[in-house]
Design a protein around this motif. Structure first.
Motif, PDB file in Angstrom:
ATOM      1  N   GLU A  30      83.415  36.069  13.717  1.00 47.29           N
ATOM      2  CA  GLU A  30      82.655  35.737  14.923  1.00 47.29           C
ATOM      3  C   GLU A  30      81.524  36.731  15.148  1.00 47.29           C
ATOM      4  OE1 GLU A  30      85.506  35.547  18.056  1.00 47.29           O
ATOM      5  OE2 GLU A  30      86.773  34.107  16.994  1.00 47.29           O
ATOM      6  N   LEU A  31      81.789  37.997  14.886  1.00 47.79           N
ATOM      7  CA  LEU A  31      80.751  39.015  15.061  1.00 47.79           C
ATOM      8  C   LEU A  31      79.571  38.725  14.136  1.00 47.79           C
ATOM      9  CD1 LEU A  31      79.766  41.680  16.266  1.00 47.79           C
ATOM     10  CD2 LEU A  31      81.021  42.869  14.443  1.00 47.79           C
ATOM     11  N   ASP A  32      79.863  38.310  12.914  1.00 46.75           N
ATOM     12  CA  ASP A  32      78.805  37.973  11.964  1.00 46.75           C
ATOM     13  C   ASP A  32      77.937  36.845  12.520  1.00 46.75           C
ATOM     14  OD1 ASP A  32      77.745  37.986   9.034  1.00 46.75           O
ATOM     15  OD2 ASP A  32      78.250  35.892   9.422  1.00 46.75           O
ATOM     16  N   ARG A  33      78.568  35.837  13.112  1.00 47.44           N
ATOM     17  CA  ARG A  33      77.826  34.707  13.686  1.00 47.44           C
ATOM     18  C   ARG A  33      77.006  35.156  14.890  1.00 47.44           C
ATOM     19  NH1 ARG A  33      76.760  29.317  12.345  1.00 47.44           N
ATOM     20  NH2 ARG A  33      78.021  30.124  10.638  1.00 47.44           N
ATOM     21  N   VAL A  34      77.595  35.935  15.757  1.00 41.24           N
ATOM     22  CA  VAL A  34      76.920  36.361  16.988  1.00 41.24           C
ATOM     23  C   VAL A  34      75.702  37.221  16.677  1.00 41.24           C
ATOM     24  CG1 VAL A  34      77.198  37.864  18.997  1.00 41.24           C
ATOM     25  CG2 VAL A  34      78.899  36.096  18.517  1.00 41.24           C
ATOM     26  N   ASP A  35      75.762  38.009  15.609  1.00 47.82           N
ATOM     27  CA  ASP A  35      74.609  38.835  15.241  1.00 47.82           C
ATOM     28  C   ASP A  35      73.355  37.981  15.096  1.00 47.82           C
ATOM     29  OD1 ASP A  35      75.880  41.250  15.282  1.00 47.82           O
ATOM     30  OD2 ASP A  35      76.335  41.292  13.139  1.00 47.82           O
ATOM     31  N   ILE A  87      78.577  34.086  29.487  1.00 46.21           N
ATOM     32  CA  ILE A  87      79.617  34.597  28.580  1.00 46.21           C
ATOM     33  C   ILE A  87      79.496  33.802  27.283  1.00 46.21           C
ATOM     34  CG2 ILE A  87      82.090  34.864  28.191  1.00 46.21           C
ATOM     35  CD1 ILE A  87      82.364  34.949  31.303  1.00 46.21           C
ATOM     36  N   LEU A  88      79.341  34.499  26.178  1.00 50.31           N
ATOM     37  CA  LEU A  88      79.132  33.856  24.877  1.00 50.31           C
ATOM     38  C   LEU A  88      80.308  34.150  23.953  1.00 50.31           C
ATOM     39  CD1 LEU A  88      77.330  32.406  22.746  1.00 50.31           C
ATOM     40  CD2 LEU A  88      76.323  34.658  22.255  1.00 50.31           C
ATOM     41  N   ALA A  89      80.805  33.106  23.287  1.00 49.85           N
ATOM     42  CA  ALA A  89      81.899  33.290  22.340  1.00 49.85           C
ATOM     43  C   ALA A  89      81.727  32.332  21.162  1.00 49.85           C
ATOM     44  CB  ALA A  89      83.252  33.041  23.018  1.00 49.85           C
ATOM     45  N   ALA A  90      82.026  32.820  19.957  1.00 47.03           N
ATOM     46  CA  ALA A  90      82.014  31.965  18.761  1.00 47.03           C
ATOM     47  C   ALA A  90      83.433  31.488  18.474  1.00 47.03           C
ATOM     48  CB  ALA A  90      81.434  32.725  17.573  1.00 47.03           C
ATOM     49  N   HIS A  91      84.142  31.166  19.531  1.00 46.04           N
ATOM     50  CA  HIS A  91      85.491  30.602  19.449  1.00 46.04           C
ATOM     51  C   HIS A  91      85.803  29.986  20.803  1.00 46.04           C
ATOM     52  CE1 HIS A  91      86.341  34.506  21.411  1.00 46.04           C
ATOM     53  NE2 HIS A  91      87.346  33.865  21.986  1.00 46.04           N
ATOM     54  N   ALA A  92      86.893  29.271  20.865  1.00 43.03           N
ATOM     55  CA  ALA A  92      87.351  28.708  22.136  1.00 43.03           C
ATOM     56  C   ALA A  92      88.827  29.032  22.296  1.00 43.03           C
ATOM     57  CB  ALA A  92      87.137  27.199  22.162  1.00 43.03           C
ATOM     58  N   THR A  93      89.168  29.666  23.411  1.00 37.91           N
ATOM     59  CA  THR A  93      90.558  29.969  23.740  1.00 37.91           C
ATOM     60  C   THR A  93      90.737  29.893  25.253  1.00 37.91           C
ATOM     61  OG1 THR A  93      90.125  32.349  23.935  1.00 37.91           O
ATOM     62  CG2 THR A  93      90.876  31.541  21.765  1.00 37.91           C
ATOM     63  N   PRO A  94      91.963  29.670  25.726  1.00 36.95           N
ATOM     64  CA  PRO A  94      92.189  29.659  27.175  1.00 36.95           C
ATOM     65  C   PRO A  94      91.844  30.982  27.842  1.00 36.95           C
ATOM     66  CG  PRO A  94      94.042  28.679  25.991  1.00 36.95           C
ATOM     67  CD  PRO A  94      93.162  29.302  24.956  1.00 36.95           C
ATOM     68  N   ALA A  95      91.902  32.084  27.077  1.00 40.84           N
ATOM     69  CA  ALA A  95      91.622  33.399  27.662  1.00 40.84           C
ATOM     70  C   ALA A  95      90.202  33.490  28.198  1.00 40.84           C
ATOM     71  CB  ALA A  95      91.854  34.491  26.619  1.00 40.84           C
ATOM     72  N   PRO A 107      80.420  27.230  17.307  1.00 41.22           N
ATOM     73  CA  PRO A 107      81.310  27.360  16.146  1.00 41.22           C
ATOM     74  C   PRO A 107      80.993  28.648  15.393  1.00 41.22           C
ATOM     75  CG  PRO A 107      79.581  25.771  15.668  1.00 41.22           C
ATOM     76  CD  PRO A 107      79.429  26.138  17.122  1.00 41.22           C
ATOM     77  N   HIS A 108      81.997  29.221  14.734  1.00 40.48           N
ATOM     78  CA  HIS A 108      81.735  30.445  13.966  1.00 40.48           C
ATOM     79  C   HIS A 108      81.473  30.136  12.493  1.00 40.48           C
ATOM     80  CE1 HIS A 108      86.258  30.176  13.970  1.00 40.48           C
ATOM     81  NE2 HIS A 108      86.032  30.255  12.673  1.00 40.48           N
ATOM     82  N   GLY A 109      81.361  28.847  12.160  1.00 40.85           N
ATOM     83  CA  GLY A 109      80.999  28.433  10.814  1.00 40.85           C
ATOM     84  C   GLY A 109      80.030  27.276  10.885  1.00 40.85           C
TER      85      GLY A 109
END
Length: 568
Positions: A30-35, A87-95, A107-109
């Motif tokens: 995810e960090l690679d994607r966010v960069d 808030i930005l995330a390259a994933h989806a979770t309830p957290a 998506p992270h891919g």
């Protein structure tokens, strides 16, 4: 709009930002994607904070690495206590629902295609689009925007989480657009990976898990290095960040030691990988995003490991794997690669790209617009500048000092009337039985006795004086015992080998001495070419008792020549 996150520290910050952004990271992938994503938010960059969401098996050292990159990393409790503009995330979770601010997920891919049942609980829908990842227990949808690379992915979302469909936004794929824009640097990247003119770059890519290339075809890299002539091909390995995270870099490099010392080039963990796809001529891979990125830019693709069980049926990546030519990893790899590269592709790069990447050349602007709108800001007039992919930082092993060589000649009755063709394979991994009429060649720097003392030709590539060179060559061929093998003039234990040629470089070129006493002065600094080419002629019965010229070739289409003179 500026949230309380920015207000908290605005009194001591000099460079103020138009909005605050919390980046939530779970893995290095995810960090690679966010960069890349953060590059698109210029020129009015947000005030950025990072937080590592707990729970991933692949997060060891993640927070420390983000700090090493120069970012501020909050604890989870600190992140929960503040409100952010986005808030930005390259994933989806309830957290993500425990944080405060509009959530944008990407998506992270390459799109959404992989089923990870043990993580999401779904055996039908891809990770990132599973209802339990996108909603709170109350049913409230968490993300304000669910970014997609293609509109077809909305259908998967509609089946899995119909209440979240109105949050879908087709923006395209920023990484793909960046790769496409950077193809102008292909030759530069090939240079960085050590690819010489006339060589082809074979990239082996591996995702993580049960069906990964490096799990199901572990010997593929070694076999490639042993079967592909090293002057014709360069082999590159690119592995998913989770492969590195599940182990240590030191342990992985140790497992690959023989391959690294046989010419393998590796993209190390936490370093840019995109240049490897741009530079490659052919990719041998599995069901990872890298496979479809490669195919979509016109790189030839062979399926080395079939992980279709982990893919959404009939997704673009699943179709690519189903339609791709399959590599027999235990078969003749050179023949398969040459046949595949020499045949027309089944589908064009455009046909492949159009199935998964929409909004091409607009993805950077689309993403920035989505983020700024969630922050309550209008978009900027000027589109963002697409930056090039980062320079690769390849890992190279030790230089090769022993070889298996096949040497053929189409010379007529006299030397110089044809070409000596040389194919070299690293001695550590090569199987002589696979190569017709193969010779073993070693350099004086080779430290393995089995290679150094059991070769037909021994070379001294580092220049010597003629006097020292002759002492060394005579000791090699006369099998004179010596106290120290690594000193000039030293030889192996008596009877240790059947070396027929000893050749060394000197200030004027090189000298080749044969076991029968013949000595030839050669007008080239390439001691390998001089030794094996003359040995081929000598072995075939051509007289070397008068001056002549030899044409030789390491690669198709490249022929060089040297002159030689018999010496007393």
């Amino acid at each position: 709009m500026v949230s309380d996150c920015s207000a908290d520290d605005s009194d001591y910050r000099t460079l103020l930002s138009p909005f605050s952004l919390l980046v939530v990271i779970r893995t290095f992938t995810e960090l690679d994607r966010v960069d890349t994503l953060l590059e698109a938010l210029h020129p009015e960059s947000p005030h950025i904070k990072f937080v590592v969401e707990p729970g991933s098996k692949f997060a060891r050292g993640l927070g420390a690495h983000i700090e090493e990159l120069g970012h501020h990393v909050l604890t989870w409790a600190e992140a929960q206590a503040k409100r952010f503009d986005v808030i930005l995330a390259a994933h989806a979770t309830p957290a993500l629902g425990d944080l405060h601010g509009p959530v944008v997920v990407v998506p992270h891919g390459a799109g959404y295609h992989r089923i990870v049942e043990w993580s999401t609980g779904s055996a039908r829908y891809p990770t990132g689009l599973v209802k339990s990842q996108l909603t709170k227990p109350s049913g409230e949808v968490i993300p304000s925007a669910i970014c997609m690379s293609h509109e077809d992915q909305i259908g998967q979302l509609a089946e899995s989480a119909p209440d979240a469909v109105d949050r879908a936004v087709v923006i395209g794929d920023l990484v793909f657009d960046r790769i496409v824009a950077s193809r102008t640097r292909r030759e530069e990247f090939r240079d960085r990976f050590g690819v010489l003119p006339g060589q082809k770059l074979v990239a082996v890519t591996s995702t993580w898990g049960e069906y990964a290339t490096m799990r199901t075809a572990k010997r593929l890299v070694r076999n490639l290095l042993g079967q592909l002539p090293m002057d014709h091909y360069r082999v590159l390995l690119i592995m998913h960040p989770n492969v590195w995270s599940a182990d240590s870099q030191a342990a992985i490099m140790d497992q690959l030691r023989d391959a690294r010392d046989s010419g393998l080039v590796i993209v190390p963990q936490r370093t840019p990988w995109e240049a490897g796809l741009i530079a490659a001529d052919v990719v041998l891979g599995d069901h990872s995003s890298l496979s479809i990125y490669a195919a979509a830019i016109g790189c030839r693709f062979l399926l080395a490991s079939d992980g279709s069980k982990e893919l959404v049926p009939d997704s673009p990546l699943a179709r690519l794997c189903a339609q791709a030519t399959r590599l027999d990893v235990d078969g003749d790899l050179r023949r398969q690669i040459e046949d595949h590269v020499g045949s027309p592709p089944r589908f064009s790069a455009e046909e492949i790209a159009s199935t998964i990447f929409q909004e091409r050349k607009r993805s950077w602007a689309n993403f920035r617009s989505v983020v700024r709108s969630r922050a309550g800001l209008p978009d900027l007039v000027e589109p963002p500048r697409t930056t090039p992919v980062d320079d690769p930082k390849p890992d190279f092993g030790r230089r090769v000092t022993s070889w298996v060589a096949t040497v053929t000649s189409d010379a007529g009755d006299q030397p110089g009337t044809g070409t000596v063709r040389i194919e070299r394979y690293p001695g550590v991994v090569a199987e002589p039985s696979l190569h017709v009429d193969a010779w073993r060649v070693a350099d004086y720097a080779e430290t393995n006795d089995a290679s150094r003392y059991n070769c037909e030709l021994l070379l001294h590539a580092h220049p010597l004086s003629r006097l020292d060179g002759e002492k060394w060559a005579l000791n090699v061929l006369q099998l004179q015992p010596a106290a120290h093998d690594d000193t000039v003039g030293a030889g192996p234990p008596s009877g240790a080998r059947n070396t027929g040629v000893a050749a060394y470089r000197h200030e004027g070129g090189c000298a080749v001495r044969f076991v029968d006493g013949t000595r030839i002065e050669v007008g080239t600094e390439d001691v390998f070419a001089a030794a094996v080419a003359l040995y081929r002629l000598w072995y075939d019965g051509h007289p070397l008792d008068r001056p002549g010229n030899v044409a030789y070739s390491f690669r198709p289409g490249e022929v060089e020549k040297f002159g030689y003179t018999p010496a007393p």
